[in-house]
Design an enzyme around this catalytic site. Structure first.
Site, PDB file in Angstrom:
ATOM      1  N   CYS A 173      -6.473  10.390  23.186  1.00 43.59           N
ATOM      2  CA  CYS A 173      -7.849  10.854  23.029  1.00 43.59           C
ATOM      3  C   CYS A 173      -7.994  12.324  23.395  1.00 43.59           C
ATOM      4  O   CYS A 173      -8.922  12.993  22.937  1.00 43.59           O
ATOM      5  CB  CYS A 173      -8.807  10.000  23.861  1.00 43.59           C
ATOM      6  SG  CYS A 173      -8.486  10.044  25.639  1.00 43.59           S
ATOM      7  N   ASN A 174      -7.086  12.843  24.206  1.00 41.90           N
ATOM      8  CA  ASN A 174      -7.207  14.223  24.670  1.00 41.90           C
ATOM      9  C   ASN A 174      -6.144  15.173  24.138  1.00 41.90           C
ATOM     10  O   ASN A 174      -6.190  16.360  24.434  1.00 41.90           O
ATOM     11  CB  ASN A 174      -7.182  14.269  26.205  1.00 41.90           C
ATOM     12  CG  ASN A 174      -8.549  14.009  26.792  1.00 41.90           C
ATOM     13  OD1 ASN A 174      -9.564  14.366  26.201  1.00 41.90           O
ATOM     14  ND2 ASN A 174      -8.592  13.363  27.944  1.00 41.90           N
TER      15      ASN A 174
ATOM     16  N   SER B  49      -3.123  16.418  32.197  1.00 48.25           N
ATOM     17  CA  SER B  49      -4.242  15.586  31.751  1.00 48.25           C
ATOM     18  C   SER B  49      -5.568  16.120  32.266  1.00 48.25           C
ATOM     19  O   SER B  49      -5.614  16.842  33.267  1.00 48.25           O
ATOM     20  CB  SER B  49      -4.057  14.144  32.250  1.00 48.25           C
ATOM     21  OG  SER B  49      -2.876  13.580  31.740  1.00 48.25           O
TER      22      SER B  49
ATOM     23  N   THR C 277      -2.089   7.772  35.055  1.00 45.98           N
ATOM     24  CA  THR C 277      -0.810   7.168  34.676  1.00 45.98           C
ATOM     25  C   THR C 277      -0.790   6.635  33.249  1.00 45.98           C
ATOM     26  O   THR C 277       0.273   6.275  32.750  1.00 45.98           O
ATOM     27  CB  THR C 277      -0.466   6.012  35.637  1.00 45.98           C
ATOM     28  OG1 THR C 277      -1.546   5.067  35.641  1.00 45.98           O
ATOM     29  CG2 THR C 277      -0.267   6.534  37.054  1.00 45.98           C
TER      30      THR C 277
ATOM     31  N   GLN D 220       1.782   6.125  27.121  1.00 46.37           N
ATOM     32  CA  GLN D 220       1.666   6.665  25.767  1.00 46.37           C
ATOM     33  C   GLN D 220       2.909   7.459  25.376  1.00 46.37           C
ATOM     34  O   GLN D 220       3.351   7.399  24.230  1.00 46.37           O
ATOM     35  CB  GLN D 220       0.399   7.520  25.671  1.00 46.37           C
ATOM     36  CG  GLN D 220      -0.868   6.681  25.791  1.00 46.37           C
ATOM     37  CD  GLN D 220      -2.092   7.481  26.216  1.00 46.37           C
ATOM     38  OE1 GLN D 220      -1.983   8.499  26.895  1.00 46.37           O
ATOM     39  NE2 GLN D 220      -3.266   7.008  25.832  1.00 46.37           N
TER      40      GLN D 220
ATOM     41  N   ALA E 167     -12.730  -3.441  23.533  1.00 49.47           N
ATOM     42  CA  ALA E 167     -12.053  -4.208  24.588  1.00 49.47           C
ATOM     43  C   ALA E 167     -10.613  -3.752  24.802  1.00 49.47           C
ATOM     44  O   ALA E 167      -9.778  -4.527  25.268  1.00 49.47           O
ATOM     45  CB  ALA E 167     -12.085  -5.702  24.244  1.00 49.47           C
TER      46      ALA E 167
END
Length: 455
Positions: free
Chosen positions: A50-51, A109, A115, A120, A190
């Site tokens: 996502c980042n 991050s 973590t 990933q 979820a």
């Protein structure tokens, strides 16, 4: 041969750009295989979260590697190179190695020490192995990255009390509402982010939790673990009119909640505000929702303030991890240096074994009455002599590879033993390292280890 990183992250690109350049997990294998076909790309791994979206590559030349990776990104996402370039960052050689280690340890991050990124990295590494888009260099480097990340978690407190993006979303809700014990929270999605949000909400004593997911069974499983209520996706609009807080992270490719849906829900809310945090990339919520009266929309980039407060507390621990990383970079360079001597050692072994094999054939011709057992014993003992004779020269060759004048000494080594090294691509070339005045030697990396580059 060079190591190159090309990518963008939350520091170089806003969420509306990151979502346009984000790979789905199911696309990674195809993307890596496609990139492998590009000119100049010898090995590659794609990491997309996502980042961040980053391409790690072993390339034969830096400038062509940059060009073809930028072109690949633009083509894959249907954009022009000129639209992509302003948001990209580049790391080369030792800068690339350091960056990978920092990413794996969670130092790069938004949430220092988190973590989730290690999982990933490991996932992308596994896909690359399955797709055979990596070779000797990245197999070693990424295993080492996982190792240094595990060490950082075990030997420092970097992962202790580290906030997550989901935690930051809950903290933001707490700042706005004060207490959450009388609030109704809707978790949309979820997956891992939704699970972390549910954990943090439970810790804050949330009043009511509803979980909605595209697959009802997953919503039911997550809701059951946190005393929540599962609902199907077709109940989303109705639940929007009831909830006080929405935390969304579905991973859908298009908006899941539109401005019209919020306007419709608003009519039944009787003026109650609706607080929404979109932590998905690509985004789940239409940015136009912020125009709706009583709707307060935040995306993942809005959480940086909360994360910054956590960052101050973690800087001292981060410095400990930096020291670990420095040591691991040195170790990687030492390993890389030995690659240059591999063809020399192979040539020495091959020559010695050829001599041994010729000798055995000569013995067999001159002593034809020797039994099979006797020939086997002779073969074993002559090979043993060869191995003992080669032991010291091989150890010395490895030592030479790490010395300042390695190229000159290895040339002399080859002349002494009259070695023909066929693989000229693996020849040893000098590498000038910025820190200090010494040189390292490694196969075909003439430009050496550079720091982060700009373009």
């Amino acid at each position: 041969m060079h190591i190159l990183v090309v990518g963008l992250d939350y520091k170089t690109a806003p969420v509306e750009i990151r979502e346009q350049l984000s790979f789905e997990p199911s696309e990674l294998g195809t993307a890596m295989s496609k990139l492998k076909e590009e000119k100049s790309i010898l090995e590659n791994i794609v990491i997309s979260t996502c980042n961040r979206t980053e391409i790690y590559a072993v390339v034969d030349q830096l400038h062509t590697g940059r060009f073809y990776i930028k072109r690949f990104l633009a083509d894959w996402f249907g954009l022009e190179k000129e639209d992509v370039s302003p948001y990209l960052k580049f790391y080369e050689n030792d800068g690339a190695v350091e960056h990978l280690f920092r990413v794996a340890c969670g130092l790069d991050s938004m949430v220092i020490g988190e973590t989730q990124i290690l999982g990933q990295v490991r996932s992308s590494f596994k896909v690359a192995q399955e797709e055979k888009t990596i070779g000797t260099v990245f197999n070693y480097l990424f295993k080492q990255a996982v190792t240094v990340a595990k060490r950082s978690h075990a030997e420092t407190d970097i992962a202790s009390n580290a906030v997550s993006v989901s935690y930051a979303a809950v903290e933001l809700a707490k700042k706005i509402f004060g207490r959450l014990s009388d609030k109704h929270v809707l978790i949309l999605g979820a997956g891992k982010m939704g699970e972390l949000a549910a954990q943090n909400l439970q810790g804050q004593g949330i009043g009511q939790v509803t979980v909605i997911n595209r697959t009802y069974e997953k919503a039911k499983e997550l809701a059951g673990r946190f005393s929540g209520e599962p609902k199907s996706l077709n109940q989303l609009e109705k639940t929007l009119s009831e909830a006080d807080i929405l935390i969304s992270s579905t991973g859908a490719k298009q908006f899941v909640i539109t401005k019209e849906m919020v306007e419709s829900a608003n009519k039944k809310r009787k003026g109650r505000p609706l607080f929404m945090v979109d932590i998905a990339v690509p985004r789940d919520l239409d940015p136009a929702i912020s125009e709706v009266e009583g709707a307060f929309l935040y995306d993942i980039d809005d959480l940086e303030g909360i994360v910054a407060a956590n960052l101050k507390e973690r800087r001292a621990v981060a410095e400990q991890v930096e020291l670990l990383i420095e040591a691991e970079i040195v170790e990687f360079k030492q390993w890389l240096n030995t690659l240059g001597v591999v063809p020399v050692i192979s040539a020495l072994r091959e020559k010695a074994l050829t001599i041994q094999a010729d000798t055995m054939q000569s013995i067999e011709r001159k002593l034809p009455n020797l039994t099979h057992r006797e020939m086997k014993l002779l073969n074993k003992h002559t090979k043993s002599i060869i191995n003992q004779m080669l032991k010291d020269p091989i150890l010395k060759a490895k030592e030479i590879a790490a010395e300042p004048n390695a190229e000159e000494k290895l040339l002399l080594f080859k002349e002494i033993f009259d070695l023909q090294v066929e693989d000229e691509e693996q020849k040893v070339e000098p590498v000038q390292v910025e820190q200090g005045s010494f040189q390292l030697f490694k196969p075909n990396m003439a430009q050496g280890f550079a720091t982060v580059a700009s373009e």
